[in-house]
Design a protein around this motif. Structure first.
Motif, PDB file in Angstrom:
ATOM      1  N   PHE A  96       1.697 -11.473   6.717  1.00  0.00           N
ATOM      2  CA  PHE A  96       0.990 -12.128   6.883  1.00  0.00           C
ATOM      3  C   PHE A  96       1.264 -13.289   7.265  1.00  0.00           C
ATOM      4  O   PHE A  96       1.921 -14.182   6.000  1.00  0.00           O
ATOM      5  CB  PHE A  96      -0.552 -11.688   6.797  1.00  0.00           C
ATOM      6  CG  PHE A  96      -1.097 -10.093   7.017  1.00  0.00           C
ATOM      7  CD1 PHE A  96      -1.322  -9.856   8.448  1.00  0.00           C
ATOM      8  CD2 PHE A  96      -0.626  -9.974   6.105  1.00  0.00           C
ATOM      9  CE1 PHE A  96      -2.004  -8.404   7.872  1.00  0.00           C
ATOM     10  CE2 PHE A  96      -1.275  -8.325   5.851  1.00  0.00           C
ATOM     11  CZ  PHE A  96      -2.153  -7.984   7.044  1.00  0.00           C
ATOM     12  N   SER A  97       1.724 -13.990   8.275  1.00  0.00           N
ATOM     13  CA  SER A  97       1.564 -15.884   8.444  1.00  0.00           C
ATOM     14  C   SER A  97       0.831 -16.283   9.332  1.00  0.00           C
ATOM     15  O   SER A  97       0.319 -16.135  10.266  1.00  0.00           O
ATOM     16  CB  SER A  97       2.995 -16.096   8.504  1.00  0.00           C
ATOM     17  OG  SER A  97       3.647 -17.461   8.719  1.00  0.00           O
ATOM     18  N   GLY A  98      -0.112 -17.961   8.787  1.00  0.00           N
ATOM     19  CA  GLY A  98      -0.346 -18.565   9.378  1.00  0.00           C
ATOM     20  C   GLY A  98      -1.316 -19.191   8.832  1.00  0.00           C
ATOM     21  O   GLY A  98      -0.733 -20.100   7.892  1.00  0.00           O
TER      22      GLY A  98
ATOM     23  N   LEU B 273      -5.149  -5.080  10.704  1.00  0.00           N
ATOM     24  CA  LEU B 273      -4.289  -5.680  11.974  1.00  0.00           C
ATOM     25  C   LEU B 273      -5.132  -6.619  12.554  1.00  0.00           C
ATOM     26  O   LEU B 273      -4.278  -6.925  13.125  1.00  0.00           O
ATOM     27  CB  LEU B 273      -2.955  -4.176  11.955  1.00  0.00           C
ATOM     28  CG  LEU B 273      -2.377  -4.099  11.099  1.00  0.00           C
ATOM     29  CD1 LEU B 273      -0.941  -2.919  11.634  1.00  0.00           C
ATOM     30  CD2 LEU B 273      -1.696  -4.872   9.973  1.00  0.00           C
ATOM     31  N   THR B 274      -6.122  -5.595  13.547  1.00  0.00           N
ATOM     32  CA  THR B 274      -7.086  -6.231  14.156  1.00  0.00           C
ATOM     33  C   THR B 274      -6.937  -7.507  13.981  1.00  0.00           C
ATOM     34  O   THR B 274      -7.492  -8.529  14.696  1.00  0.00           O
ATOM     35  CB  THR B 274      -7.328  -4.873  14.673  1.00  0.00           C
ATOM     36  OG1 THR B 274      -7.254  -4.051  15.083  1.00  0.00           O
ATOM     37  CG2 THR B 274      -8.908  -5.417  16.133  1.00  0.00           C
TER      38      THR B 274
ATOM     39  N   SER C 150       1.153  -1.138  -0.386  1.00  0.00           N
ATOM     40  CA  SER C 150       0.273  -0.358   0.323  1.00  0.00           C
ATOM     41  C   SER C 150       0.931   1.790   0.031  1.00  0.00           C
ATOM     42  O   SER C 150       1.559   1.278   0.733  1.00  0.00           O
ATOM     43  CB  SER C 150      -0.679   0.027   1.478  1.00  0.00           C
ATOM     44  OG  SER C 150      -1.369   1.456   1.378  1.00  0.00           O
ATOM     45  N   PRO C 151       0.662   2.358  -1.020  1.00  0.00           N
ATOM     46  CA  PRO C 151       1.095   3.340  -0.476  1.00  0.00           C
ATOM     47  C   PRO C 151       0.771   4.160   0.434  1.00  0.00           C
ATOM     48  O   PRO C 151       1.678   5.343   0.525  1.00  0.00           O
ATOM     49  CB  PRO C 151       0.701   3.985  -2.391  1.00  0.00           C
ATOM     50  CG  PRO C 151      -0.952   3.938  -2.513  1.00  0.00           C
ATOM     51  CD  PRO C 151      -0.935   3.110  -1.614  1.00  0.00           C
ATOM     52  N   ILE C 152      -0.057   4.031   1.331  1.00  0.00           N
ATOM     53  CA  ILE C 152      -0.535   4.316   2.865  1.00  0.00           C
ATOM     54  C   ILE C 152      -0.683   3.500   3.784  1.00  0.00           C
ATOM     55  O   ILE C 152      -0.906   1.876   3.035  1.00  0.00           O
ATOM     56  CB  ILE C 152      -1.190   5.782   1.982  1.00  0.00           C
ATOM     57  CG1 ILE C 152      -2.378   4.482   1.507  1.00  0.00           C
ATOM     58  CG2 ILE C 152      -1.662   6.169   1.444  1.00  0.00           C
ATOM     59  CD1 ILE C 152      -4.091   5.194   1.868  1.00  0.00           C
ATOM     60  N   GLU C 153      -0.970   4.127   4.941  1.00  0.00           N
ATOM     61  CA  GLU C 153      -0.532   2.675   6.041  1.00  0.00           C
ATOM     62  C   GLU C 153      -2.321   2.420   6.483  1.00  0.00           C
ATOM     63  O   GLU C 153      -3.558   3.482   5.631  1.00  0.00           O
ATOM     64  CB  GLU C 153      -0.595   3.812   7.318  1.00  0.00           C
ATOM     65  CG  GLU C 153       0.752   4.218   7.248  1.00  0.00           C
ATOM     66  CD  GLU C 153       0.671   4.835   9.444  1.00  0.00           C
ATOM     67  OE1 GLU C 153       1.030   3.829   9.976  1.00  0.00           O
ATOM     68  OE2 GLU C 153       0.421   5.855   8.554  1.00  0.00           O
ATOM     69  N   ILE C 154      -2.722   1.125   6.389  1.00  0.00           N
ATOM     70  CA  ILE C 154      -3.874   0.526   5.875  1.00  0.00           C
ATOM     71  C   ILE C 154      -4.657   0.617   7.315  1.00  0.00           C
ATOM     72  O   ILE C 154      -3.777   1.371   8.219  1.00  0.00           O
ATOM     73  CB  ILE C 154      -3.851  -1.323   5.595  1.00  0.00           C
ATOM     74  CG1 ILE C 154      -2.824  -1.636   6.829  1.00  0.00           C
ATOM     75  CG2 ILE C 154      -2.490  -0.895   4.310  1.00  0.00           C
ATOM     76  CD1 ILE C 154      -3.006  -3.285   6.966  1.00  0.00           C
ATOM     77  N   ASP C 155      -5.797   0.692   6.953  1.00  0.00           N
ATOM     78  CA  ASP C 155      -6.696   0.716   7.949  1.00  0.00           C
ATOM     79  C   ASP C 155      -6.383   0.263   9.199  1.00  0.00           C
ATOM     80  O   ASP C 155      -5.807  -1.517   9.513  1.00  0.00           O
ATOM     81  CB  ASP C 155      -8.221   0.206   7.545  1.00  0.00           C
ATOM     82  CG  ASP C 155      -9.269   0.916   8.693  1.00  0.00           C
ATOM     83  OD1 ASP C 155      -9.174   0.532   9.960  1.00  0.00           O
ATOM     84  OD2 ASP C 155     -11.150   0.796   8.017  1.00  0.00           O
ATOM     85  N   PRO C 156      -6.143   0.379  10.432  1.00  0.00           N
ATOM     86  CA  PRO C 156      -5.974  -0.503  11.211  1.00  0.00           C
ATOM     87  C   PRO C 156      -6.650  -1.456  11.715  1.00  0.00           C
ATOM     88  O   PRO C 156      -6.357  -2.823  11.882  1.00  0.00           O
ATOM     89  CB  PRO C 156      -6.332   0.482  12.536  1.00  0.00           C
ATOM     90  CG  PRO C 156      -6.368   2.094  11.974  1.00  0.00           C
ATOM     91  CD  PRO C 156      -6.204   1.863  10.209  1.00  0.00           C
ATOM     92  N   SER C 157      -8.431  -1.263  11.569  1.00  0.00           N
ATOM     93  CA  SER C 157      -8.962  -2.542  11.882  1.00  0.00           C
ATOM     94  C   SER C 157      -8.202  -3.950  10.995  1.00  0.00           C
ATOM     95  O   SER C 157      -9.372  -5.250  11.312  1.00  0.00           O
ATOM     96  CB  SER C 157     -10.257  -2.362  11.070  1.00  0.00           C
ATOM     97  OG  SER C 157     -10.379  -1.790  10.566  1.00  0.00           O
TER      98      SER C 157
ATOM     99  N   HIS D 232       2.220 -11.589  12.196  1.00  0.00           N
ATOM    100  CA  HIS D 232       2.165 -10.157  10.620  1.00  0.00           C
ATOM    101  C   HIS D 232       3.228  -9.695  11.095  1.00  0.00           C
ATOM    102  O   HIS D 232       3.359  -9.003  12.556  1.00  0.00           O
ATOM    103  CB  HIS D 232       0.837  -9.564  10.896  1.00  0.00           C
ATOM    104  CG  HIS D 232       0.130  -8.806  12.045  1.00  0.00           C
ATOM    105  ND1 HIS D 232       0.561  -7.117  12.528  1.00  0.00           N
ATOM    106  CD2 HIS D 232      -0.478  -9.620  12.860  1.00  0.00           C
ATOM    107  CE1 HIS D 232      -0.229  -7.095  13.165  1.00  0.00           C
ATOM    108  NE2 HIS D 232      -0.845  -8.473  13.867  1.00  0.00           N
ATOM    109  N   VAL D 233       3.818  -8.521  10.548  1.00  0.00           N
ATOM    110  CA  VAL D 233       5.099  -7.804  11.039  1.00  0.00           C
ATOM    111  C   VAL D 233       4.332  -6.247   9.586  1.00  0.00           C
ATOM    112  O   VAL D 233       3.962  -6.386   8.557  1.00  0.00           O
ATOM    113  CB  VAL D 233       5.803  -7.974   9.986  1.00  0.00           C
ATOM    114  CG1 VAL D 233       6.344  -9.067   9.083  1.00  0.00           C
ATOM    115  CG2 VAL D 233       7.388  -7.010  11.644  1.00  0.00           C
ATOM    116  N   THR D 234       4.370  -5.400   9.811  1.00  0.00           N
ATOM    117  CA  THR D 234       4.298  -3.969   9.228  1.00  0.00           C
ATOM    118  C   THR D 234       6.361  -3.176   8.977  1.00  0.00           C
ATOM    119  O   THR D 234       6.889  -3.106   9.876  1.00  0.00           O
ATOM    120  CB  THR D 234       4.275  -2.767   9.973  1.00  0.00           C
ATOM    121  OG1 THR D 234       2.959  -2.971  10.421  1.00  0.00           O
ATOM    122  CG2 THR D 234       3.598  -2.186   8.658  1.00  0.00           C
TER     123      THR D 234
END
Length: 827
Positions: free
Chosen positions: A203-205, A72-73, A63-70, A82-84
């Motif tokens: 993301f991994s799982g 990652l929640t 993404s060119p911008i930070e994604i919606d925090p929800s 997950h890692v940013t």
């Protein structure tokens, strides 16, 4: 009452061995489907798991911008790791030296898959605070300083990176990589509002949880955000993984088709065995409802036994095969639920839907059959049998593959195969009409037998040929896929790329390579240019299209163009002719399709503020996986040689090769000499990626071999079931022939000839249909080169004759050794 009769009938026939064929068919059908599902799922999970090391995660959101925090929640709630990370370009300084670099700022859990490879070996650690790990070529460009300045902060240059797991491969991206911690980015002061940054969320799982996460998250992403996995095209093995998964699905579908065919044949024989039983029950006053209940319960018991034995066999098969798998594949363990459900569903659906028409005929047997043994009840309704059988196959195929196109391709092929083989087989067998009237020798007796059983043999040919067609199809596809991958990654595949080669360095570079006996690819000039018009129509970008601007969408970036006189290796002309005139260009086929180009279209490029117009002369298919220089657009030299350019090339170099040449240097020492002699040339080491790619291809190759072995088992089942289906009729005929003085030698030889002729005809028909099926699969599914398999036209009929004759004689051995009295008693 009905239950008791069904249970007694089941126990008696099971003890007498009369249910062996249908129980075996259902058992092996469930075994092959559940075992194949378990093995293929393990292989798919393993292939994708190993391939995930190329992107350092199972899934990525760019993404060119930070994604919606929800988002990652949601990942945390589902238990996903997950890692940013962030990526951006910046200048770094070391004294008077400076260099444009790609900053890769990673979170604490990076990488989720794979490992960072330093010059000292692999590590799971990360740089310390205000510490930077650098790509090996950056050290040479800056003079190996102790510290570098990045923005407002100084970083210690502590470790040299050989390879990052998600480093990707782009020889045109010449900026070296600098790895720092994400927490250190703020202190540099580089990232400001409007800065060009790529946020990478990894993301991994578990596969099922990832699928749930994907379903929930994808609708939340906007047009500028991308969902990435190993099949998205960002991975260098995306094509290999996709083709391998298609092959596994296809092989599994064919295995299901073979298993269903075996059950259909066995069900028909099962019902024929009970014609006299139904006639007796009706004679003694049993109602139609009672008879239906008895045989429904009886078939349910038979099916249940077959399903249970099949599931046990499937688990044993999975355990046995797993013992032969490499440890990295055996470590993956997909859930058992889906293979079990598929096995149970296959057993129930195939047993009842393939038995529906034979049961209908069974239940319509008249009581008079007690006196007239030739009465067989209704003869019409074959269309219902075909409809139910194809519906069962389509349903099972979709449940397994979740792909209607692939399922319908297989069903259509089976339908076409059945129609062609029935017509052709019946016609070929009828050719023996005149020859087979006399029975003075074994061959004439065999032809007479073929003619007497023309209709039954035509059906048998469908079974024999179906098994051979599927075997030939799987065998050819497996070999073609392996050949394709081996062609892409031969033993001397390039493991080093040279980019930014200045024109004045071309000749000295060639001399350096020659002096060390390094065989390199051609040196390709690279010119940056933008496609601006097609046939005079100005092109717009995708961003403009999203903003409502109307027009033809082009390529929203500059292209790397090249020129040469001859067609490059690993490029095939699929339409048109190679550039002959100076104003012609050859275009890569997928780009041409995306742009909607046709031969003869005029393309306008902007190069150094100048316009260059050329006509499309050809479309090329490019093998991007070869790790050799490849380009979207290739011109004639005269069109571009006046523009400024740098060049690129690739070569293979390893220690074993140098030692064989008598050199005392290692590959690293040679590369170091090259960097010192040509400091402006960027050397990109892709050796580790090539080796990892080769390991995954080896795993895929193993998976194809295992699946082929399982399909072989299913094919053998169909052949055995088909041979068994005609035993009762053959027993009566042998009794009659023995009564009229036929010798044991004559009958054995004639029976062998009859089965051999059936097998030869089946083999010939199988080649015809297999060539057609391979053409459809290669052009519509696998995107492989189509060619005729001429050796098959001789080998397949011979192999068919040997296999079918061997199976037939093995099954008839007891009948052929019995006396006339024994045959009459048994009949």
């Amino acid at each position: 009452m009905a239950w008791q009769l069904a249970w007694r009938l089941f126990k008696r026939e099971l003890a007498q061995g009369q249910l062996v064929l249908i129980v075996l068919a259902i058992t092996l059908a469930v075994l092959s489907v559940s075992g194949l599902a378990r093995v293929s799922e393990r292989l798919q999970v393993a292939i994708n798991g190993e391939a995930a090391n190329f992107i350092a995660a199972d899934r990525i959101i760019n993404s060119p911008i930070e994604i919606d925090p929800s988002i990652l929640t949601k990942a945390t709630e589902l238990g996903l790791e997950h890692v940013t990370n962030m990526e951006f370009n910046s200048m770094v300084y070391a004294g008077d030296n400076f260099q444009l670099v790609t900053i890769k700022a990673v979170g604490d859990k990076y990488p989720l898959k794979g490992a960072i490879e330093l010059t000292q070996g692999e590590t799971q650690a990360l740089p310390a605070e205000l510490e930077a790990w650098y790509e090996n070529r950056l050290g040479g460009l800056l003079g190996y300083p102790q510290q570098i300045e990045l923005g407002e902060v100084n970083f210690a240059m502590s470790e040299e990176i050989s390879r990052l797991p998600d480093g990707g491969f782009n020889p045109f991206a010449s900026s070296p990589v600098l790895l720092i911690r994400l927490a250190d980015v703020a202190a540099t002061g580089i990232i400001q509002p409007g800065s060009r940054v790529t946020y990478r969320y990894q993301f991994s799982g578990d596969a099922e949880v990832l699928a749930e996460f994907e379903t929930a998250v994808k609708p939340m992403l906007n047009n500028s955000q991308r969902w990435v996995d190993v099949q998205s095209g960002d991975s260098p093995i995306a094509s290999a993984v996709k083709r391998a998964e298609r092959f596994l699905l296809l092989a599994s579908l064919l295995g299901i088709a073979l298993a269903c065919a075996a059950i259909g044949i066995a069900a028909q024989r099962y019902c024929q065995r009970h014609y006299d039983v139904v006639a007796m029950l009706k004679t003694f006053g049993a109602s139609g409802k009672q008879i239906r209940q008895i045989f429904a319960m009886h078939l349910l018991l038979v099916t249940a036994l077959g399903v249970v034995l099949g599931l046990i066999g499937g688990f044993i098969l999975d355990s046995v095969i797993n013992g032969f798998l490499p440890a990295e594949i055996a470590a993956y363990s997909p859930p058992y639920l889906r293979p079990v459900l598929l096995g149970v569903t296959t057993g129930l659906i195939s047993a009842f839907m393939f038995s529906a028409y034979p049961l209908l005929r069974l239940l319509s047997i008249p009581p008079l059959r007690v006196l007239q043994n030739q009465l067989e009840g209704i003869q019409a309704g074959m269309w219902l049998h075909l409809l139910l059988s194809l519906s069962a196959m389509a349903l099972l195929g979709y449940l397994y593959s979740q792909s209607w196109p692939l399922t319908m391709t297989v069903v259509s092929a089976v339908l076409l195969l059945g129609a062609l083989l029935s017509v052709l087989g019946f016609a070929l067998i009828r050719l023996g009409h005149g020859v087979g009237m006399r029975t003075t020798n074994p061959l004439q007796l065999a032809l007479a037998g073929l003619r007497r059983r023309a209709r039954q043999n035509a059906v048998q040919l469908v079974g024999f040929s179906s098994a051979l067609v599927l075997l030939l199809t799987i065998l050819a596809l497996r070999q073609d896929l392996l050949n394709e991958w081996q062609k892409q990654l031969p033993e001397n595949a390039p493991n080093y790329f040279l980019v930014n080669i200045a024109p004045e360095d071309t000749q000295p570079l060639n001399q350096f390579l020659d002096s060390h006996q390094i065989l390199a690819t051609d040196i390709y000039p690279v010119i940056r240019g933008r496609l601006t018009h097609i046939n005079g129509e100005e092109l717009i970008s995708r961003e403009q299209e999203k903003n409502g601007v109307e027009g033809r969408v082009g390529i929203s970036r500059e292209l790397n163009l090249t020129y040469r006189e001859t067609l490059p290796p690993n490029n095939d002309i699929v339409e048109g002719k190679w550039n002959q005139a100076d104003d012609e260009v050859s275009v890569e086929s997928e780009v041409a399709e995306r742009l909607g180009l046709k031969l003869g279209d005029t393309l306008t490029y902007s190069l150094e503020n100048q316009k260059v117009e050329v006509k499309v002369a050809s479309f090329r298919q490019v093998q991007w996986e070869t790790l050799q220089p490849n380009f979207f657009m290739i011109f004639r030299p005269k069109a571009l040689q006046d523009f400024s350019y740098t060049s690129m090339a690739s070569f293979h170099l390893d220690n074993a090769k140098l030692a064989a040449q008598g050199s005392e240097l290692t590959a690293n020492q040679v590369v170091l000499q090259l960097i010192q002699q040509f400091p402006t040339i960027s050397v990109i080491d892709v050796g580790a990626m090539v080796e990892q790619l080769r390991q995954i291809i080896d795993q895929v190759s193993l998976s194809l071999s295992l699946v082929l072995a399982l399909v072989l088992l299913a094919s053998a089942l169909v052949l055995i079931a088909q041979t068994e289906a005609g035993m009762a009729t053959r027993q009566r005929e042998l009794a009659v022939l023995r009564t009229f003085g036929g010798s044991g030698w004559l009958l054995r030889t004639a029976t062998g000839f009859e089965f051999a002729l059936l097998g030869a005809i089946a083999g010939l028909l199988a080649v015809i249909v297999a060539e057609f099926a391979l053409y459809m699969l290669k052009t519509q599914v696998f995107e492989l080169v189509v060619y005729m398999h001429w050796p098959w036209w001789g080998i397949s009929p011979l192999a068919g004759a040997i296999v079918v004759a061997t199976l037939g004689m093995w099954r008839c051995r007891q009948l052929l050794n019995q006396s006339c009295a024994d045959l009459l008693k048994a009949g």
